[in-house]
Design a protein around this motif. Sequence first.
Motif, short mmCIF file in Angstrom:
data_model
loop_
_atom_site.label_atom_id
_atom_site.label_comp_id
_atom_site.label_asym_id
_atom_site.label_seq_id
_atom_site.Cartn_x
_atom_site.Cartn_y
_atom_site.Cartn_z
N ILE A 174 37.38 12.95 77.01
CA ILE A 174 36.85 11.90 77.22
C ILE A 174 35.55 12.03 77.96
CG2 ILE A 174 38.29 11.79 79.14
CD1 ILE A 174 39.18 8.72 78.46
N SER A 209 43.31 9.63 78.42
CA SER A 209 42.70 8.23 79.53
C SER A 209 42.39 8.55 80.64
CB SER A 209 44.14 7.13 79.30
OG SER A 209 45.24 8.19 80.61
N ARG A 210 42.00 7.94 81.45
CA ARG A 210 41.17 8.55 82.84
C ARG A 210 41.07 7.18 83.78
NH1 ARG A 210 35.72 11.12 82.13
NH2 ARG A 210 35.80 11.18 84.10
N ASP A 211 41.41 7.54 85.70
CA ASP A 211 41.87 6.74 85.78
C ASP A 211 40.43 6.94 86.89
OD1 ASP A 211 41.62 4.77 87.66
OD2 ASP A 211 44.04 4.73 87.99
N THR A 251 47.20 11.28 73.77
CA THR A 251 46.10 9.47 74.32
C THR A 251 45.90 10.22 75.55
OG1 THR A 251 47.77 8.07 73.08
CG2 THR A 251 45.73 7.23 74.56
N LYS A 285 36.39 8.99 73.44
CA LYS A 285 36.98 9.55 73.32
C LYS A 285 37.39 10.71 72.00
CE LYS A 285 39.66 6.35 76.26
NZ LYS A 285 41.73 5.54 75.57
N ARG A 328 53.35 13.25 80.09
CA ARG A 328 52.68 13.04 79.90
C ARG A 328 51.85 14.09 81.20
NH1 ARG A 328 50.20 7.67 83.80
NH2 ARG A 328 50.97 8.86 85.32
N SER A 366 49.01 14.89 83.91
CA SER A 366 47.86 14.69 84.73
C SER A 366 46.37 16.31 84.98
CB SER A 366 48.72 14.11 86.03
OG SER A 366 49.88 13.19 85.49
N VAL A 378 42.36 11.94 85.49
CA VAL A 378 42.54 11.61 83.36
C VAL A 378 43.81 12.37 83.04
CG1 VAL A 378 41.56 14.80 83.16
CG2 VAL A 378 42.02 12.69 81.65
N TYR A 379 44.21 11.92 82.12
CA TYR A 379 45.32 12.18 81.42
C TYR A 379 45.57 12.62 79.95
CZ TYR A 379 46.40 9.10 86.13
OH TYR A 379 46.84 8.79 87.60
N ALA A 412 35.14 6.73 79.72
CA ALA A 412 36.21 6.82 78.77
C ALA A 412 35.74 5.74 77.35
CB ALA A 412 37.34 5.53 79.79
N GLN A 456 48.70 11.65 77.37
CA GLN A 456 50.13 11.62 76.97
C GLN A 456 50.39 11.94 75.85
OE1 GLN A 456 52.25 9.57 78.23
NE2 GLN A 456 53.34 10.18 76.61
#
Length: 123
Positions: free
Chosen positions: A51, A71-73, A69, A58, A19, A21, A79-80, A55, A82
């Motif tokens: 993304i 994703s973001r927080d 995959t 995508k 993963r 980051s 942002v990630y 979000a 995976q």
Amino acid sequence: QVQLVESGGGLVQAGDSLRLSCAASGRTFTTYSMGWFRQAPGKEREFVAAISWNAGTKTYADSLKGRFTISRDNAKNTVYLQMNSLDPEDTAVYYCASNTRGRLLDDSTYDYWGQGTQVTVSS
């Protein structure tokens, strides 16, 4: 301005997962989309995934769908990416970048880039 710092790269074996980051700072994180690109030795940089700011959208490179995959927080300005079932063909430097202009598959529309993180997959 936006500052981006990638982390999480490394040396793994085929079939493993990683993963990545990307931590952002500067401009408010929710005002831009984010993308991941990669560049293998001797090859051009290629789109991996993107993304939208919330979000809601995508987008993936067709060849990577199902294995990667994004994703973001937004609370963590991160942002990630995976990555599962890694293959030696995934060996590359992976970059994150920010985008306020759309056309997320086009690297020329990205405004700021991180320094990259190396991912090496051994067979």
